[in-house]
Write an enzyme that holds these catalytic residues in place. Structure first.
Site, PDB file in Angstrom:
ATOM      1  N   GLU A   1       0.862  -1.192   0.000  1.00  0.00           N
ATOM      2  CA  GLU A   1       0.000   0.000   0.000  1.00  0.00           C
ATOM      3  C   GLU A   1       0.896   1.239   0.000  1.00  0.00           C
ATOM      4  O   GLU A   1       1.183   1.830   1.050  1.00  0.00           O
ATOM      5  CB  GLU A   1      -0.937  -0.002   1.207  1.00  0.00           C
ATOM      6  CG  GLU A   1      -1.985   1.090   1.130  1.00  0.00           C
ATOM      7  CD  GLU A   1      -2.970   1.051   2.278  1.00  0.00           C
ATOM      8  OE1 GLU A   1      -3.842   1.944   2.307  1.00  0.00           O
ATOM      9  OE2 GLU A   1      -2.882   0.161   3.128  1.00  0.00           O
TER      10      GLU A   1
ATOM     11  N   ASP B   1       6.243 -11.630  13.914  1.00  0.00           N
ATOM     12  CA  ASP B   1       5.170 -12.531  13.496  1.00  0.00           C
ATOM     13  C   ASP B   1       3.989 -11.660  13.070  1.00  0.00           C
ATOM     14  O   ASP B   1       3.299 -11.075  13.908  1.00  0.00           O
ATOM     15  CB  ASP B   1       4.776 -13.444  14.664  1.00  0.00           C
ATOM     16  CG  ASP B   1       3.780 -14.523  14.258  1.00  0.00           C
ATOM     17  OD1 ASP B   1       3.068 -14.341  13.251  1.00  0.00           O
ATOM     18  OD2 ASP B   1       3.692 -15.555  14.956  1.00  0.00           O
TER      19      ASP B   1
ATOM     20  N   HIS C   1      -4.849   8.461  -2.902  1.00  0.00           N
ATOM     21  CA  HIS C   1      -4.685   7.083  -3.369  1.00  0.00           C
ATOM     22  C   HIS C   1      -4.599   7.033  -4.905  1.00  0.00           C
ATOM     23  O   HIS C   1      -3.793   6.279  -5.463  1.00  0.00           O
ATOM     24  CB  HIS C   1      -5.847   6.214  -2.866  1.00  0.00           C
ATOM     25  CG  HIS C   1      -5.615   5.659  -1.496  1.00  0.00           C
ATOM     26  ND1 HIS C   1      -5.115   4.405  -1.278  1.00  0.00           N
ATOM     27  CD2 HIS C   1      -5.793   6.210  -0.268  1.00  0.00           C
ATOM     28  CE1 HIS C   1      -5.007   4.197   0.034  1.00  0.00           C
ATOM     29  NE2 HIS C   1      -5.427   5.277   0.665  1.00  0.00           N
TER      30      HIS C   1
END
Length: 346
Positions: A38, A245, A340
């Site tokens: 992203e 993790d 975006h």
């Protein structure tokens, strides 16, 4: 069966910042690595980082607490037997720590909680784990303790090494209340003129949107001990670049964004009770991870746990930078989508 070849294709990563940081863990100004598909996230965190450098003290981080948990499940004949065993356990903390010491030189038992359901006894064991995030360390300690429990209390039998009362990689109320990993609060006080010039909004608009979106909107959605816009985005990007993790963003993204207008300025904070990070252990041996941890100053000779606490504090500032930038953008119609389109579609 034919083995599949492990792909070496990397997730795109950039260094963003520097972020100005102060607090009870570190005072520094440093850039941070973020691995993500992203791409607007780099720019969003970057905007928050620029704001941090313009504010007195930058982003203040306070490490509130740290603990890693594993819950075990034991079975008894009935609830009375389970309760009796639990009550007798309370006077055996020193013996329990001696058992834990046999499993690891770093694991320290600091607390335990319980729930009884019918004849089932759930015990939530809580440890400090040095510089490791501690998943395997606490499971190994729990395994040793479980055998000792059944030897000491023959009326108890094995149920499971993990009873889900931990609670690992699940959004739960217990983690939000008791914490799992590092509990860190990140705060910043932004002068009004910087808020208007750099974030293109006002303190009043940010506070109003935080109430209506993060608090009320999450309430309507039935959120669990959480009220934020997108902690998971920053956590995943930071976790992937520092060898964590990644599945721990499930509980890690449980947190609360709080904002106030103070004498015309914007107070903004992110509270993260479940930051599960470590600087040693599985995932840390990769060259790029080692390089990133080194550049973050998390590979220094310090007392056990200090490097991991530094990493957690840095992580909290990354979350605040991205959270602040997104909320500011969403106070203005069209700004988020336009960003975006420009950054992802060129």
């Amino acid at each position: 069966m034919k083995a599949h070849k492990i792909s070496s294709a990397p997730v795109p990563m950039r260094w963003v910042g520097p972020i100005a940081i102060s607090g009870n863990v570190l005072t520094d100004s440093l850039s941070v690595p973020l691995a993500t598909y992203e791409s607007p996230l780099w720019h969003s965190v970057g905007r928050g980082a620029r704001v941090s450098r313009l504010c007195e003290g930058g982003i203040k981080t306070t490490l509130i607490d740290e603990r890693m948990t594993r819950s075990i499940l034991l079975e008894a004949a009935d609830a009375g037997v389970a309760l009796n065993a639990w009550q007798r356990l309370q006077g055996l903390r020193d013996e329990m720590q001696a058992v834990v010491s046999q499993s690891s030189r770093f694991a320290k038992l600091i607390d335990l909680h319980h729930q009884i359901v019918g004849n089932l006894l759930y015990i939530r064991l809580e440890f400090t784990t040095g510089d490791a995030s501690g998943h395997n360390m606490v499971t190994n300690a729990a395994d040793h303790l479980m055998r000792w429990f059944m030897e000491t209390f023959p009326e108890l039998s094995y149920g499971s090494i993990s009873g889900n009362y931990c609670s690992d990689k699940k959004a739960t109320a217990v983690n939000g209340i008791l914490g799992r990993g590092k509990n860190v609060v990140a705060e910043i006080l932004i002068p009004r003129d910087i808020c208007e010039r750099r974030l293109l909004t006002t303190p009043e608009k940010v506070v109003d949107l935080n109430i209506k979106k993060n608090l009320l909107g999450t309430l309507m959605a039935g959120g669990i001990r959480s009220a934020n816009a997108h902690y998971a985005n920053m956590l995943l990007a930071f976790y992937m670049s520092t060898g964590q993790d990644a599945a721990n963003i499930v509980e890690g993204s449980q947190g609360v964004t709080h904002a106030e207008v103070r004498e015309g300025n914007l107070y903004f904070s992110c509270t993260l009770p479940n930051l599960i990070v470590g600087t040693v252990g599985n995932g840390k041996g990769l060259d790029f991870v080692e390089d990133n941890l080194q550049q973050l100053g998390c590979r220094e000779e310090r007392e056990p746990g200090a490097n991991a606490r530094r990493l957690a504090a840095i992580c909290a500032t990354v979350v605040l930078c991205g959270e602040l930038s997104l909320l500011a953008a969403q106070t203005n119609p069209g700004e988020l989508m336009q960003a975006h389109i420009q950054l992802e579609r060129g």
